[in-house]
Design a protein around this motif. Structure first.
Motif, mmCIF file in Angstrom:
data_model
loop_
_atom_site.group_PDB
_atom_site.id
_atom_site.type_symbol
_atom_site.label_atom_id
_atom_site.label_comp_id
_atom_site.label_asym_id
_atom_site.label_seq_id
_atom_site.Cartn_x
_atom_site.Cartn_y
_atom_site.Cartn_z
ATOM 1 N N ASN A 96 0.720 -1.202 0.145
ATOM 2 C CA ASN A 96 -0.108 -0.038 0.057
ATOM 3 C C ASN A 96 0.830 1.273 0.197
ATOM 4 O OD1 ASN A 96 -1.312 2.084 2.067
ATOM 5 N ND2 ASN A 96 -2.852 1.298 0.760
ATOM 6 N N ALA A 97 0.553 2.348 -0.772
ATOM 7 C CA ALA A 97 1.246 3.560 -0.895
ATOM 8 C C ALA A 97 0.147 4.735 -0.672
ATOM 9 C CB ALA A 97 2.151 3.345 -1.955
ATOM 10 N N ASP A 98 0.654 5.665 -0.153
ATOM 11 C CA ASP A 98 0.111 7.046 -0.405
ATOM 12 C C ASP A 98 0.867 8.225 -1.195
ATOM 13 O OD1 ASP A 98 -0.503 9.882 2.060
ATOM 14 O OD2 ASP A 98 -1.952 9.022 0.440
ATOM 15 N N LEU A 99 0.320 7.955 -2.336
ATOM 16 C CA LEU A 99 0.947 8.806 -3.584
ATOM 17 C C LEU A 99 0.240 10.062 -3.666
ATOM 18 C CD1 LEU A 99 1.056 5.861 -5.965
ATOM 19 C CD2 LEU A 99 2.727 6.134 -4.014
ATOM 20 N N PHE A 100 1.099 10.987 -4.245
ATOM 21 C CA PHE A 100 0.879 12.342 -4.757
ATOM 22 C C PHE A 100 1.163 12.370 -6.094
ATOM 23 C CE2 PHE A 100 -0.553 16.335 -4.136
ATOM 24 C CZ PHE A 100 0.264 17.542 -4.716
ATOM 25 N N VAL A 101 -0.058 12.258 -6.714
ATOM 26 C CA VAL A 101 0.128 12.085 -8.247
ATOM 27 C C VAL A 101 -0.779 12.829 -8.880
ATOM 28 C CG1 VAL A 101 0.257 9.407 -7.841
ATOM 29 C CG2 VAL A 101 -2.148 10.431 -8.033
ATOM 30 N N PHE A 102 -0.496 12.862 -10.491
ATOM 31 C CA PHE A 102 -1.472 13.919 -11.354
ATOM 32 C C PHE A 102 -2.489 13.004 -11.632
ATOM 33 C CE2 PHE A 102 -1.621 17.589 -13.630
ATOM 34 C CZ PHE A 102 -2.286 17.191 -15.001
ATOM 35 N N THR A 103 -3.586 13.623 -11.677
ATOM 36 C CA THR A 103 -5.081 12.993 -11.948
ATOM 37 C C THR A 103 -5.558 13.923 -12.906
ATOM 38 O OG1 THR A 103 -6.202 14.096 -10.327
ATOM 39 C CG2 THR A 103 -5.027 12.132 -9.797
ATOM 40 N N THR A 104 -6.737 13.385 -13.292
ATOM 41 C CA THR A 104 -7.371 14.357 -14.407
ATOM 42 C C THR A 104 -8.093 15.607 -13.639
ATOM 43 O OG1 THR A 104 -9.550 13.244 -13.736
ATOM 44 C CG2 THR A 104 -8.555 12.432 -15.464
ATOM 45 N N THR A 109 -3.522 13.585 -3.739
ATOM 46 C CA THR A 109 -3.044 12.641 -2.972
ATOM 47 C C THR A 109 -4.171 11.334 -3.110
ATOM 48 O OG1 THR A 109 -2.071 13.930 -1.195
ATOM 49 C CG2 THR A 109 -2.533 11.539 -0.622
ATOM 50 N N ARG A 110 -3.516 10.058 -3.406
ATOM 51 C CA ARG A 110 -4.202 8.967 -3.523
ATOM 52 C C ARG A 110 -3.718 7.755 -3.025
ATOM 53 N NH1 ARG A 110 -7.702 12.052 -4.895
ATOM 54 N NH2 ARG A 110 -8.625 12.441 -7.110
ATOM 55 N N ASP A 111 -4.443 6.791 -2.526
ATOM 56 C CA ASP A 111 -4.021 5.770 -1.934
ATOM 57 C C ASP A 111 -4.161 4.442 -2.955
ATOM 58 O OD1 ASP A 111 -5.191 3.186 0.401
ATOM 59 O OD2 ASP A 111 -3.584 4.413 0.777
ATOM 60 N N TYR A 112 -3.045 3.723 -2.908
ATOM 61 C CA TYR A 112 -2.873 2.712 -4.237
ATOM 62 C C TYR A 112 -2.632 1.283 -3.301
ATOM 63 C CZ TYR A 112 -2.824 5.833 -8.012
ATOM 64 O OH TYR A 112 -3.275 6.943 -8.670
ATOM 65 N N TRP A 113 -3.241 0.264 -4.273
ATOM 66 C CA TRP A 113 -2.956 -1.065 -3.377
ATOM 67 C C TRP A 113 -2.089 -2.038 -4.589
ATOM 68 C CZ3 TRP A 113 -3.524 -2.622 1.591
ATOM 69 C CH2 TRP A 113 -4.438 -1.914 2.134
ATOM 70 N N GLY A 114 -1.342 -3.063 -4.211
ATOM 71 C CA GLY A 114 -0.829 -3.709 -5.336
ATOM 72 C C GLY A 114 -1.793 -4.995 -5.230
ATOM 73 N N GLN A 115 -1.450 -5.890 -6.200
ATOM 74 C CA GLN A 115 -2.367 -6.909 -6.687
ATOM 75 C C GLN A 115 -2.179 -8.264 -5.549
ATOM 76 O OE1 GLN A 115 0.654 -6.494 -7.815
ATOM 77 N NE2 GLN A 115 1.528 -8.581 -8.052
#
Length: 123
Positions: A96-104, A109-115
């Motif tokens: 799991n990672a809390d990322l600062f990403v470019f979105t539409t 800041t978005r939360d992402y999960w691996g598979q």
């Protein structure tokens, strides 16, 4: 497209070791907290360990002294070194990672999960 890709799971005997890796890729500006969670059959997903961008760590009690979380900020990668594995560590492990990403809608800041990667410890 931002994604987290895990590797390193497998089958090991009790007392053995495994090292999990998780790399983040995509249009990422920065990464705040990264962590590992696990979910055993019939149980809820639980926190295993987290690490902040400055290196502060946190572990669930059952893995303290056996697992070590670390990260390579230059590679956007987090690791989980698991030693003295026990059958009760058997689970699917998720990054799991809390990322600062470019979105539409711009940078957010978005939360992402691996598979998930399977870890099986035999007795």
């Amino acid at each position: 497209q931002v994604q987290l890709v895990e590797s390193g799971g497998g089958l090991v005997q009790a007392g053995g070791s495994l090292r999990l890796s998780c790399g983040a890729s995509g249009n990422i500006f920065s990464i705040n907290v990264m962590g590992w969670y696990r979910q055993a059959p019939g149980k809820q997903r639980e926190l295993v360990a987290t690490i902040t961008s400055s290196g502060s760590t946190n572990y669930t009690d059952s893995v303290k002294g056996r697992f070590t979380i670390s990260r390579d900020n230059a590679k956007n990668t987090v690791y989980l070194q698991m030693n003295s594995l026990k059958p009760e560590d058997t689970a699917v492990y998720y990054c799991n990672a809390d990322l600062f990403v470019f979105t539409t809608t711009g940078w957010n800041t978005r939360d992402y999960w691996g598979q998930g990667t399977q870890v099986t410890v035999s007795s």
